[in-house]
Write a protein that holds these residues in place. Structure first.
Motif, PDB file in Angstrom:
ATOM      1  N   LEU A 103       0.859  -1.185   0.000  1.00 40.94           N
ATOM      2  CA  LEU A 103       0.000   0.000   0.000  1.00 40.94           C
ATOM      3  C   LEU A 103       0.895   1.236   0.000  1.00 40.94           C
ATOM      4  CD1 LEU A 103      -2.643  -1.117   2.621  1.00 40.94           C
ATOM      5  CD2 LEU A 103      -3.117  -0.576   0.244  1.00 40.94           C
ATOM      6  N   ASN A 104       0.472   2.256  -0.712  1.00 42.56           N
ATOM      7  CA  ASN A 104       1.284   3.469  -0.817  1.00 42.56           C
ATOM      8  C   ASN A 104       1.213   4.270   0.487  1.00 42.56           C
ATOM      9  OD1 ASN A 104       2.420   5.935  -1.432  1.00 42.56           O
ATOM     10  ND2 ASN A 104       1.652   5.922  -3.521  1.00 42.56           N
ATOM     11  N   PRO A 105       2.352   4.434   1.180  1.00 43.62           N
ATOM     12  CA  PRO A 105       2.332   5.112   2.480  1.00 43.62           C
ATOM     13  C   PRO A 105       2.045   6.611   2.375  1.00 43.62           C
ATOM     14  CG  PRO A 105       4.581   4.629   1.833  1.00 43.62           C
ATOM     15  CD  PRO A 105       3.690   3.958   0.827  1.00 43.62           C
ATOM     16  N   TYR A 106       2.122   7.158   1.170  1.00 38.95           N
ATOM     17  CA  TYR A 106       1.926   8.604   1.019  1.00 38.95           C
ATOM     18  C   TYR A 106       0.483   8.977   0.715  1.00 38.95           C
ATOM     19  CZ  TYR A 106       6.967   8.717   0.870  1.00 38.95           C
ATOM     20  OH  TYR A 106       8.285   8.581   1.197  1.00 38.95           O
ATOM     21  N   LEU A 107      -0.361   7.968   0.475  1.00 31.84           N
ATOM     22  CA  LEU A 107      -1.747   8.276   0.115  1.00 31.84           C
ATOM     23  C   LEU A 107      -2.717   7.674   1.125  1.00 31.84           C
ATOM     24  CD1 LEU A 107      -1.582   7.504  -3.716  1.00 31.84           C
ATOM     25  CD2 LEU A 107      -1.456   9.729  -2.619  1.00 31.84           C
TER      26      LEU A 107
END
Lengths: 352, 305
Positions: A103-107
């Motif tokens: 999972l994208n940690p920035y979104l």
């Protein structure tokens, strides 16, 4: 008509160490709503098979050499990038091994959840968000309406894998490819995640390809099983056939490694030796060096083709070992107390 | 957020005080004095000068006076240039450096970041190799080579631009290029590295599996994280770039702040040294604070603490 029909899939990686033939001529079919398990040791080509179907192999160094993968009448391997994007996340979704990095940690979770919906469906943000919240609730995330706005690092590993499942199924795809979805999780969480996949699959009628090296998982969840070794199928059939009546020496050895099927207190069986190095040409049979059966011929020529046993049960027809006896009779005996285990293993490797 | 900024500003103030003290006592411990000249001065006149500047008092007392003046924003007179205060010198030359620096920085960001992103997206193609080789050369080439080279090409051979001085807008172009290209090279490499790290993450594969297009992967999924290395470098770079580059200002004869760092040290101009040190340190403190705020805004895993 089958939902997915893969034939003669070959994927190689061109590395400095040589050409790694990760998948070397794999064929199988999958019907609507069916669950196919792909089992095998690390490096047997099971994940690469799945990534090839979605064309997620990094090229270079990877290359899909040949084969077709007919999904609903279209060949996935020959689609344009544009058409393929319309299939990915829409009709075929994927769940990956490690939920901590997938999972994208920035979104925000919400952004990632609704992404596929917004791409593939004509739906506004508000409606998509409502669907996302409902999807989170369906995979058992408490407080979904507030948690949907959080970031991945605020979720535990098991919760993240639930999010991945919700994300993959939000577009109600025809096929879900799950690449070792429970490998990175705690044992206690593994069963929950599989249950969720199973429950969602039954509700939505999704076909599933489940990649795993946990044979217990396959036996409990899958209709059909492919056993892979060294980039090829060694045996395939229904879960019952493969587990209760294995034919190929490799499948039989694998079955012997399932701890819960062994007598309590007995030493755990491990297959001696290492999986084959697929960057080197394999003569005859990939499993030959590790095979516990008496050898009757030197391995040479092409690797054995799959033959059918009459009722859909297929196996690689090996002629280099005599596998007529039950496997118990050829395995080393472990009588409690009198065998030095470490030495035993060393001897086993020496023989390999 | 408010608490974070307040705490950091107070911390910064302490840092400034410590830097001020270290600089002050280092300068005081240095042999010689700002008032020693080649000509012999009569002792009574020297005593008068020292009394005027407060040098007749013990060093501890001078420090206290100096700090309390500095807190009110007064850094005293220049010990060397008569009738000019340190504040005058800074007020005169800082805007020049600020203008040159902002232009150079704008150029560096506008050039370096897009080049870095493109190089990362097209890794191992000529769009990667060419800009990265050029930027390596740009980093290796000192400004005192780049400056004269640009002056030679654009000033003397093609006669397009003035090579020295500070009179009109055209005078800023060559020095801004010299300074900006150097930092652009840095930003390009840092951005490329940051973007490559993001593009190789597992979650990029997840996004592809969802049917996300490559351009959305770059802009939406990778840009935030990919810019972090460049932004971390931006803090100290910003302070250095806007407070003037001695080399560039000397090459192009620009009346900026950079020259005063050197002149102050060479002339033993105690007050000027202190004033400039405090200004530079304050810039670093503020820029780092700004960078930290931007970092928190970009990376949800960071929190104000």
């Amino acid at each position: 008509m089958a939902l997915l029909e893969v034939s003669d899939l070959r994927t190689s990686f061109y590395t400095r160490g040589g050409v790694v033939r990760a998948v070397d001529g794999v064929s199988f079919t999958l019907d609507k709503g069916e669950t196919l398990g792909i089992v095998g040791e690390s490096g047997s080509g099971k994940s690469v098979t799945c990534y090839s179907l979605m064309k997620l192999i990094p090229e270079p160094p990877g290359r899909i050499e040949s084969g077709t993968a007919i999904f609903d009448g279209q060949d996935l391997l020959r689609m344009s990038a544009r058409d393929l994007r319309k299939v990915r996340g829409n009709r075929i979704s994927m769940i990956f091994q490690d939920p901590m990095t997938s999972l994208n940690p920035y979104l925000r979770i919400s952004t990632q959840l609704i992404e596929a919906l917004r791409i593939h469906r004509d739906i506004d943000k508000k409606a998509a968000l409502n669907k996302a919240i409902a999807a989170l609730e369906e995979v058992g995330i408490p407080g979904a309406s507030s948690r949907v706005h959080q970031y991945p690092h605020e979720f535990s590993g098991g919760m993240r894998q639930r999010v991945m499942i919700a994300m993959a199924l939000i577009t109600e795809p025809d096929l879900l490819i799950a690449d070792e979805p429970t490998t990175a999780l705690d044992v206690t969480v593994q069963a929950q995640i599989l249950d969720i996949i199973k429950e969602r699959q039954e509700r939505l009628g999704t076909a599933v390809i489940l990649v795993t090296h946990d044979l217990g998982v396959v036996a409990g969840t899958c209709d059909k099983v492919n056993v892979m070794y060294g980039g090829k199928l060694m045996e395939s059939g229904t879960a019952e056939q493969v587990f209760y009546d294995p034919i190929h020496p490799y499948t039989r050895s694998l079955q012997k490694t399932i701890p819960s099927l062994q007598t309590k207190g007995a030493d755990l069986y491990t297959i001696p030796g290492l999986p084959p190095d697929v960057s080197k040409p394999i003569n005859g049979c990939a499993f030959y060096p590790r095979c516990p059966y008496p050898k009757v011929a030197q391995p040479e020529g092409e690797r054995p083709q799959l033959v059918e046993n009459g009722d859909g049960h297929c196996f690689a027809d090996c002629r280099f070992c005599d596998s007529s006896a039950p496997i118990e009779s050829v395995l080393p005996k472990h009588d409690a107390g009198d065998v030095d285990t470490a030495q035993d293993i060393r001897e086993g490797e020496g023989a390999a | 957020m408010f608490r974070f900024v307040t705490v950091r500003l107070l911390q910064g103030l302490l840092v400034l005080l410590a830097i001020y003290a270290v600089t002050f006592f280092l300068v005081a411990a240095t042999p010689g004095s700002p008032f020693s000249t080649e000509r012999a001065i009569r002792p009574e006149i020297l005593a008068q000068i020292e009394a005027f500047y407060g040098y007749d008092k013990p060093v501890g007392e001078r420090f206290v006076t100096s700090v309390s003046n500095a807190l009110r924003g007064e850094f005293g007179p220049s010990a060397v240039y008569a009738n000019r205060s340190v504040t005058d010198i800074i007020a005169e030359s800082f805007p020049v450096s600020l203008k040159l620096g902002s232009l150079a920085l704008g150029l560096a960001l506008a050039l370096g970041i897009p080049v870095g992103i493109i190089a990362a997206v097209r890794q191992n193609s000529w769009l990667d190799y060419v800009p990265m080789s050029v930027s390596m050369a740009g980093i290796c080439l000192p400004t005192f080579v780049m400056g004269p080279l640009l002056a030679l090409i654009f000033g003397l051979i093609f006669e397009l631009l003035p090579v020295a001085g500070w009179f009109g807008p055209e005078y800023v172009i060559l020095p801004a290029l010299t300074l900006g290209l150097y930092y652009a090279a840095y930003f390009a490499r840092l951005t490329r590295g940051g973007m490559l790290e993001m593009l190789n993450q597992d979650w990029v594969r997840t996004a592809r599996a969802k049917g996300v297009s490559e351009s959305t992967i770059v802009w939406k999924h990778c840009l935030k994280g990919g810019l972090i290395p460049a932004i971390t470098f931006l803090g100290p770079a910003l302070a250095g770039i806007i407070s003037g580059s001695f080399v560039v200002e000397t090459i192009f004869q620009i009346p900026g702040l950079g020259q005063w760092f050197v002149k102050g040290a060479l002339n033993r101009d105690d007050f000027l040294i202190l004033g400039l040190t405090v200004l530079f340190a304050a810039l670093i403190v503020v820029m780092n604070l700004l960078v930290d705020i931007v970092q928190v805004a970009l990376n949800p895993r960071l929190k104000y603490e």
